[in-house]
Every structure is written in C-alpha cells, then in structure tokens.
Design an enzyme around this catalytic site. Structure first.
Site, PDB file in Angstrom:
ATOM      1  N   ASP A  71      53.994  63.449  41.040  1.00  0.00           N
ATOM      2  CA  ASP A  71      53.788  62.572  39.888  1.00  0.00           C
ATOM      3  C   ASP A  71      53.807  63.496  38.671  1.00  0.00           C
ATOM      4  O   ASP A  71      52.777  63.975  38.217  1.00  0.00           O
ATOM      5  CB  ASP A  71      52.458  61.823  40.015  1.00  0.00           C
ATOM      6  CG  ASP A  71      52.259  60.824  38.898  1.00  0.00           C
ATOM      7  OD1 ASP A  71      53.176  60.025  38.652  1.00  0.00           O
ATOM      8  OD2 ASP A  71      51.192  60.856  38.253  1.00  0.00           O
ATOM      9  N   ALA A  80      47.933  66.591  40.425  1.00  0.00           N
ATOM     10  CA  ALA A  80      46.964  65.593  40.869  1.00  0.00           C
ATOM     11  C   ALA A  80      46.011  65.024  39.819  1.00  0.00           C
ATOM     12  O   ALA A  80      45.586  63.878  39.944  1.00  0.00           O
ATOM     13  CB  ALA A  80      46.137  66.161  42.025  1.00  0.00           C
ATOM     14  N   GLU A 101      46.273  71.028  40.790  1.00  0.00           N
ATOM     15  CA  GLU A 101      46.415  70.827  39.350  1.00  0.00           C
ATOM     16  C   GLU A 101      46.524  72.202  38.689  1.00  0.00           C
ATOM     17  O   GLU A 101      45.663  73.062  38.890  1.00  0.00           O
ATOM     18  CB  GLU A 101      45.210  70.063  38.804  1.00  0.00           C
ATOM     19  CG  GLU A 101      45.160  69.947  37.290  1.00  0.00           C
ATOM     20  CD  GLU A 101      46.399  69.299  36.702  1.00  0.00           C
ATOM     21  OE1 GLU A 101      46.915  69.842  35.702  1.00  0.00           O
ATOM     22  OE2 GLU A 101      46.859  68.263  37.231  1.00  0.00           O
ATOM     23  N   PRO A 107      44.235  63.128  36.827  1.00  0.00           N
ATOM     24  CA  PRO A 107      42.782  63.105  37.024  1.00  0.00           C
ATOM     25  C   PRO A 107      42.326  62.663  38.417  1.00  0.00           C
ATOM     26  O   PRO A 107      41.132  62.590  38.668  1.00  0.00           O
ATOM     27  CB  PRO A 107      42.311  62.104  35.966  1.00  0.00           C
ATOM     28  CG  PRO A 107      43.448  61.137  35.871  1.00  0.00           C
ATOM     29  CD  PRO A 107      44.701  61.957  36.052  1.00  0.00           C
ATOM     30  N   GLY A 108      43.257  62.293  39.299  1.00  0.00           N
ATOM     31  CA  GLY A 108      42.868  61.951  40.658  1.00  0.00           C
ATOM     32  C   GLY A 108      43.070  60.496  41.040  1.00  0.00           C
ATOM     33  O   GLY A 108      42.664  60.074  42.117  1.00  0.00           O
ATOM     34  N   SER A 109      43.707  59.715  40.161  1.00  0.00           N
ATOM     35  CA  SER A 109      43.942  58.299  40.476  1.00  0.00           C
ATOM     36  C   SER A 109      44.703  58.152  41.788  1.00  0.00           C
ATOM     37  O   SER A 109      44.283  57.424  42.692  1.00  0.00           O
ATOM     38  CB  SER A 109      44.752  57.634  39.353  1.00  0.00           C
ATOM     39  OG  SER A 109      44.152  57.852  38.110  1.00  0.00           O
ATOM     40  N   LYS A 110      45.829  58.859  41.868  1.00  0.00           N
ATOM     41  CA  LYS A 110      46.666  58.754  43.062  1.00  0.00           C
ATOM     42  C   LYS A 110      46.071  59.542  44.227  1.00  0.00           C
ATOM     43  O   LYS A 110      46.272  59.185  45.394  1.00  0.00           O
ATOM     44  CB  LYS A 110      48.086  59.217  42.742  1.00  0.00           C
ATOM     45  CG  LYS A 110      48.758  58.336  41.694  1.00  0.00           C
ATOM     46  CD  LYS A 110      50.090  58.890  41.255  1.00  0.00           C
ATOM     47  CE  LYS A 110      50.679  58.033  40.142  1.00  0.00           C
ATOM     48  NZ  LYS A 110      49.875  58.120  38.887  1.00  0.00           N
ATOM     49  N   CYS A 120      55.580  58.542  34.247  1.00  0.00           N
ATOM     50  CA  CYS A 120      55.189  57.398  33.421  1.00  0.00           C
ATOM     51  C   CYS A 120      56.013  57.416  32.137  1.00  0.00           C
ATOM     52  O   CYS A 120      55.507  57.159  31.054  1.00  0.00           O
ATOM     53  CB  CYS A 120      53.691  57.394  33.129  1.00  0.00           C
ATOM     54  SG  CYS A 120      53.102  58.830  32.220  1.00  0.00           S
TER      55      CYS A 120
END
Length: 339
Positions: free
Chosen positions: A126, A59, A82, A61-64, A179
C-alpha cells in the site's frame, strides 16, 4: 440498517461522525477500528488465510495491518514494516490495541527485504503516494500536490516493488494499492512490473462482494500506453462511489524473479537483548504466566513474549529484520523489577 453496510467487507458499517466513536472505551479496547471504506478493499482482495505468512511493507498507521491480523485469526505470521520513524509509534499503538499475537513490527527500508527469498505467501504494497484520492475528504491536501511529487512517488513505488518481489513465494499473491488517481503511480507501475519480470506475474481480475463498484484500470494516458492486463485492476472514483479515490491491483507470482545485485543479505545491527533472567523469573511467577523464559525478548526497556509466533520463523528472518515490536508486549523493565 442494511444500507449502512460496507458491501465488500464483513462486519463493516458507514458512520456519520468519527469523533463519537473514538471517544468510547470500546474503541480504545480494540473492539473496532475506523477506516476509510475503499481502503478496506486491498486486504479483502489479498484474501489472507489463518496460516499465511504476510508482509505489509508500508504499514503505518496500521489500518490494513489490523485487517490482516483479523483475517489471519491471529495465526501464521504478519510482518508490518514502516520506514518512517515518526510514524512507527502509531502503528505499534494500533497493533497493540488490536490484541495481536502473530505480528512483528519493523522500522527499516524496504531494501532490507531483498535478502529474503520465497518467504511470504501474501504481500501488500500500500504504497506512499501523491494522495489525489484524499482531495474530496481534505481539500488542504491540494496544497501539497505537484506533478513533480507524482513522478517522485512513482519512482519510489517501483523501488519498493522491486525490493519485495523476491521474497514472495511462487504461487503467492501481491496486492499493490494507492490512494491516488495518477496513472503514473498506478497502471504505469503494474505495466512496468510485468515488463521488468516477463512471465513472472499475472494480473488477476479483482472480485469483491459488490459487483457495481469501481471501474477497470486504464490502458492509455496522454502519450503513454500500458499493458492491456491492467484492465483487470480497479479504480475507485470519489465522484462515483461513497468512498475516497483508490487504486488496487492483484498479481499472482508464476515463477521466481531473476536474482540481481541486491539479492545479498543485508545485515542489520540488532537491538534485541536478553532479559534479566532473575527479574523475568520473578515476574512470570508472580503473575502465574505459563511462558518459557526463552520465549521472551527485550527491545530497549520493553519485554515481549513471542505469542503465536514461532521461534524458527523468527530465526529465519534473522539479521535482515530489526523488530521494534514482536508478539505480545509483556511489560517494561524498571529499577530492580519488571512492571
């Protein structure tokens, strides 16, 4: 302006200078979040509903995670995990700033989730990757790239997938994203999952609001051939799109995966304490908070109200999840008081 909108994500816009926005009080109050455009696709594809139980296994840094919380309308349950301790602080900061009331943050290995069976409606993986999609934005990332790291990431990604598939409900959705552009970390892993769990998953075609974005997954790379189903996955090429490189796959679970030796429940040493009831009572009364004492837990010196979480859900997660943040951060225990 219309051309500044991110077409596949509501209420999102392209900006020119990040620093201009991060220095405003609105950013620090959690009114908006700054995120790479293609990075928004996985959660859009995950299609979270308000009552869903969602796992974001990698998770920080928390964007999603903040995207998921928004999609859930702060209902249901979001477990944001995390593994790296040095990255957990940023995740907590962003979730807290976002005003979460339905989120539990854990700091543990993905293997801990093998004991959960058919619990989550949606899972986002992710995965940590070699970061080839970042080369355009940050050329320095080239210094850390190697073929050895690509192979290492591919192995780690397969392990994470193996750890979480049992906890997804039948009929549930798994979104896998990276990514990077390396097929070893993308199409190869989706193809591997379909082969390892035959008949358990189907790949769904990715549909976003922008029809002319991204391209299909590839079925051949060097001397390898992948399952034809990977053509339903999406590749985002940084030289073709107004965003960084990305890969997204959406899978639906059709039947339970076979149990294996890892299916045993892994008991973790809990770090949750019962708050000092006298101090807690004084604190709730002083601030006129209509919160029951049994809805407050203490982790270290920090006190949390369960918020929109349900006690029965927290109990089901039981010894397998070791939260470092849960619900709403109420205050901190000081000497003879709660602040």
């Amino acid at each position: 302006a219309q051309h500044d909108r991110v077409l596949w994500q509501d209420d999102s816009f392209y900006i020119q200078r990040k620093g201009t926005f991060t220095k405003t009080p609105f950013y620090h109050a959690g009114l908006f979040y700054i995120q790479e455009a293609s990075s928004m696709i996985p959660v859009e594809v995950l299609d979270v509903k308000p009552k869903d139980y969602v796992l974001d296994i990698c998770a920080s840094p928390g964007s999603k995670t903040t995207q998921i919380i928004s999609k859930s309308q702060n209902q249901g349950l979001v477990v944001a995990n995390e593994i790296r301790r040095d990255r957990i602080g940023r995740l907590i900061e962003n979730v807290c700033r976002w005003g979460a009331k339905n989120t539990l943050i854990s700091n543990q290995a993905s293997t801990s989730f093998r004991g959960l069976t058919h619990f989550f409606d949606k899972i986002l993986v992710d995965a940590p990757c070699s970061g080839e999609g970042m080369f355009k934005k940050d050329p320095d990332t080239l210094k850390y790239w190697s073929q050895k790291n690509v192979y290492s990431c591919s192995v780690t990604q397969k392990t994470i997938l193996e750890d979480v598939v049992g906890s997804l409900k039948v009929g549930g959705t798994l979104v896998y994203s990276t990514c990077t552009l390396a097929p070893e970390e993308n199409e190869e892993n989706v193809s591997w999952l379909l082969k390892k769990y035959p008949g358990c998953f189907e790949v769904e075609t990715i549909k976003i609001k922008s029809n002319h974005f991204g391209s299909n997954g590839i079925t051949r790379y060097e001397n390898k051939t992948y399952n034809d189903e990977v053509t339903k996955t999406m590749r985002v090429w940084p030289h073709r799109e107004s965003s960084e490189g990305f890969y997204v796959a959406k899978l639906r679970k059709l039947k339970p995966v076979p149990k294996n030796e890892w299916n045993k429940k892994e008991k973790l040493k809990q770090i949750i304490n019962k708050p000092n009831q006298k101090l807690l009572g004084e604190f709730l009364k002083k601030h006129k908070l209509k919160i029951k004492a049994n809805e407050v837990i203490q982790i270290g010196y920090k006190l949390y109200w369960i918020g929109n979480l349900k006690l029965q859900d927290i109990k089901k997660l039981g010894p397998m999840i070791k939260p470092v943040y849960q619900g709403v951060h109420l205050g901190n225990e000081k000497k003879n008081r709660i602040e």
